[in-house]
Design a protein around this motif. Sequence first.
Motif, PDB file in Angstrom:
ATOM      1  N   SER A  90       0.814  -1.209   0.000  1.00  0.00           N
ATOM      2  CA  SER A  90       0.000   0.000   0.000  1.00  0.00           C
ATOM      3  C   SER A  90       0.851   1.264   0.000  1.00  0.00           C
ATOM      4  N   ASP A  91       2.184   1.115   0.196  1.00  0.00           N
ATOM      5  CA  ASP A  91       3.049   2.295   0.189  1.00  0.00           C
ATOM      6  C   ASP A  91       2.841   3.126  -1.068  1.00  0.00           C
ATOM      7  N   PHE A  92       2.760   2.432  -2.165  1.00  0.00           N
ATOM      8  CA  PHE A  92       2.660   3.102  -3.450  1.00  0.00           C
ATOM      9  C   PHE A  92       1.368   3.871  -3.575  1.00  0.00           C
ATOM     10  N   GLY A  93       0.338   3.369  -2.936  1.00  0.00           N
ATOM     11  CA  GLY A  93      -0.978   3.942  -3.142  1.00  0.00           C
ATOM     12  C   GLY A  93      -1.311   5.128  -2.273  1.00  0.00           C
ATOM     13  N   VAL A  94      -0.461   5.475  -1.311  1.00  0.00           N
ATOM     14  CA  VAL A  94      -0.838   6.525  -0.364  1.00  0.00           C
ATOM     15  C   VAL A  94      -0.139   7.844  -0.636  1.00  0.00           C
ATOM     16  N   ASN A  95       0.641   7.942  -1.694  1.00  0.00           N
ATOM     17  CA  ASN A  95       1.254   9.226  -2.000  1.00  0.00           C
ATOM     18  C   ASN A  95       1.280   9.433  -3.498  1.00  0.00           C
ATOM     19  N   ASN A  96       1.526  10.652  -3.898  1.00  0.00           N
ATOM     20  CA  ASN A  96       1.586  10.984  -5.317  1.00  0.00           C
ATOM     21  C   ASN A  96       3.004  11.207  -5.799  1.00  0.00           C
ATOM     22  N   HIS A  97       3.990  10.701  -5.049  1.00  0.00           N
ATOM     23  CA  HIS A  97       5.387  10.886  -5.445  1.00  0.00           C
ATOM     24  C   HIS A  97       5.822   9.774  -6.386  1.00  0.00           C
ATOM     25  N   VAL A  98       5.132   9.706  -7.533  1.00  0.00           N
ATOM     26  CA  VAL A  98       5.476   8.746  -8.571  1.00  0.00           C
ATOM     27  C   VAL A  98       6.093   9.510  -9.733  1.00  0.00           C
ATOM     28  N   SER A  99       7.217   9.037 -10.211  1.00  0.00           N
ATOM     29  CA  SER A  99       7.890   9.686 -11.333  1.00  0.00           C
ATOM     30  C   SER A  99       8.284   8.638 -12.368  1.00  0.00           C
ATOM     31  N   TRP A 100       8.550   9.099 -13.566  1.00  0.00           N
ATOM     32  CA  TRP A 100       8.931   8.240 -14.684  1.00  0.00           C
ATOM     33  C   TRP A 100      10.204   8.775 -15.336  1.00  0.00           C
ATOM     34  N   THR A 131       8.579   5.834  -0.800  1.00  0.00           N
ATOM     35  CA  THR A 131       7.795   4.958   0.061  1.00  0.00           C
ATOM     36  C   THR A 131       7.619   5.545   1.454  1.00  0.00           C
ATOM     37  N   THR A 132       6.721   4.973   2.208  1.00  0.00           N
ATOM     38  CA  THR A 132       6.488   5.451   3.578  1.00  0.00           C
ATOM     39  C   THR A 132       7.621   5.048   4.505  1.00  0.00           C
ATOM     40  N   SER A 133       8.563   4.264   4.031  1.00  0.00           N
ATOM     41  CA  SER A 133       9.746   3.913   4.812  1.00  0.00           C
ATOM     42  C   SER A 133      10.872   4.917   4.598  1.00  0.00           C
ATOM     43  N   ASN A 134      10.536   6.039   3.945  1.00  0.00           N
ATOM     44  CA  ASN A 134      11.529   7.071   3.624  1.00  0.00           C
ATOM     45  C   ASN A 134      12.628   6.546   2.712  1.00  0.00           C
ATOM     46  N   THR A 135      12.265   5.612   1.868  1.00  0.00           N
ATOM     47  CA  THR A 135      13.182   5.121   0.843  1.00  0.00           C
ATOM     48  C   THR A 135      12.501   5.283  -0.516  1.00  0.00           C
ATOM     49  N   TYR A 136      13.225   4.921  -1.544  1.00  0.00           N
ATOM     50  CA  TYR A 136      12.676   5.012  -2.884  1.00  0.00           C
ATOM     51  C   TYR A 136      12.776   3.635  -3.540  1.00  0.00           C
ATOM     52  N   VAL A 137      11.929   3.402  -4.510  1.00  0.00           N
ATOM     53  CA  VAL A 137      11.988   2.142  -5.234  1.00  0.00           C
ATOM     54  C   VAL A 137      11.690   2.409  -6.708  1.00  0.00           C
ATOM     55  N   ARG A 188      21.371  15.641   8.156  1.00  0.00           N
ATOM     56  CA  ARG A 188      20.690  15.106   9.342  1.00  0.00           C
ATOM     57  C   ARG A 188      19.731  13.979   8.999  1.00  0.00           C
ATOM     58  N   THR A 189      19.293  13.944   7.747  1.00  0.00           N
ATOM     59  CA  THR A 189      18.384  12.877   7.323  1.00  0.00           C
ATOM     60  C   THR A 189      19.043  12.088   6.213  1.00  0.00           C
ATOM     61  N   ILE A 190      19.272  10.817   6.495  1.00  0.00           N
ATOM     62  CA  ILE A 190      19.931   9.917   5.548  1.00  0.00           C
ATOM     63  C   ILE A 190      19.168   8.605   5.547  1.00  0.00           C
ATOM     64  N   SER A 191      19.018   8.027   4.387  1.00  0.00           N
ATOM     65  CA  SER A 191      18.392   6.707   4.296  1.00  0.00           C
ATOM     66  C   SER A 191      19.141   5.864   3.264  1.00  0.00           C
ATOM     67  N   TYR A 192      19.040   4.538   3.456  1.00  0.00           N
ATOM     68  CA  TYR A 192      19.737   3.584   2.600  1.00  0.00           C
ATOM     69  C   TYR A 192      18.813   2.437   2.194  1.00  0.00           C
ATOM     70  N   ALA A 193      19.121   1.845   1.070  1.00  0.00           N
ATOM     71  CA  ALA A 193      18.482   0.583   0.710  1.00  0.00           C
ATOM     72  C   ALA A 193      19.062  -0.521   1.587  1.00  0.00           C
ATOM     73  N   ASP A 194      18.260  -1.522   1.862  1.00  0.00           N
ATOM     74  CA  ASP A 194      18.712  -2.623   2.728  1.00  0.00           C
ATOM     75  C   ASP A 194      19.977  -3.289   2.182  1.00  0.00           C
ATOM     76  N   SER A 195      20.107  -3.319   0.868  1.00  0.00           N
ATOM     77  CA  SER A 195      21.222  -4.028   0.232  1.00  0.00           C
ATOM     78  C   SER A 195      22.587  -3.411   0.533  1.00  0.00           C
ATOM     79  N   VAL A 196      22.613  -2.150   0.947  1.00  0.00           N
ATOM     80  CA  VAL A 196      23.901  -1.483   1.198  1.00  0.00           C
ATOM     81  C   VAL A 196      24.018  -0.960   2.631  1.00  0.00           C
ATOM     82  N   LYS A 197      22.951  -1.062   3.396  1.00  0.00           N
ATOM     83  CA  LYS A 197      22.951  -0.530   4.760  1.00  0.00           C
ATOM     84  C   LYS A 197      24.056  -1.190   5.580  1.00  0.00           C
TER      85      LYS A 197
END
Lengths: 110, 117
Positions: free
Chosen positions: A27-37, A94-100, B56-65
């Motif tokens: 559901s991460d994808f569905g709760v925000n509009n931060h989608v880019s191409w 994503t809501t995990s403060n990461t990107y995919v 102050r805000t940093i994030s990583y993918a699990d593959s490199v953390k």
Amino acid sequence: QSALTQPASVSGSPGQSITISCSATSSDFGVNNHVSWYQQHPGKAPKLMIYDVDYRPSGVSSRFSGSKSGNTASLTISGLQAEDEADYYCNSYTTSNTYVFGTGTKVTVL
Amino acid sequence: EVQLVESGGDLVEPGGSLRLSCAASGFTFSSFWFHWVRQVPGKGLVWISRISPDERTISYADSVKGRFTISRDNAKNTLYLQMNSLRAEDTAVYYCARDLFAYHDYWGQGTLVTVSP
């Protein structure tokens, strides 16, 4: 952090319209509009084509458009041209403060 | 003109370390977030890391953390990626990209990292 799912390839004839889908399993994808191409030609860096689901950066052709419904985003290329042949990737914050990124789609102009 | 130029890519043995740099010009570097993204030749893009303007805000993918560290020097307009304990699967072209409200508006040309004995 599973990649977003895109079709491996899409093809069309010059002048036709094609649509590339981008689906998330969470559901991460569905709760925000931060989608880019992004468009990537062989050996080149990616280029931003669409941001925030359906906004085009200055300089990007109006033949490119984006949309989203639920957990699926889409990129449509209208009036397909030879120069549109490239790889295309979706991306979401994503809501995990990461990107995919998506798995990528190779567009072929027949 | 916005420019991002990566450097530092090289051939390194498994278990080794490498530091990549991304030199920025044409805009106010200290105002922007930045990302590192990598791509195995012939494969897709993979997001690696992101850093805020003040670090102050940093994030990583699990593959490199735990192995990779992103940092920046706002005085030198330069972004870094310190890569330790490198593995064969880290072999890729590494891109830096500027962030603008959660999308990547400018990209560098990439630098190739090859991890091999």
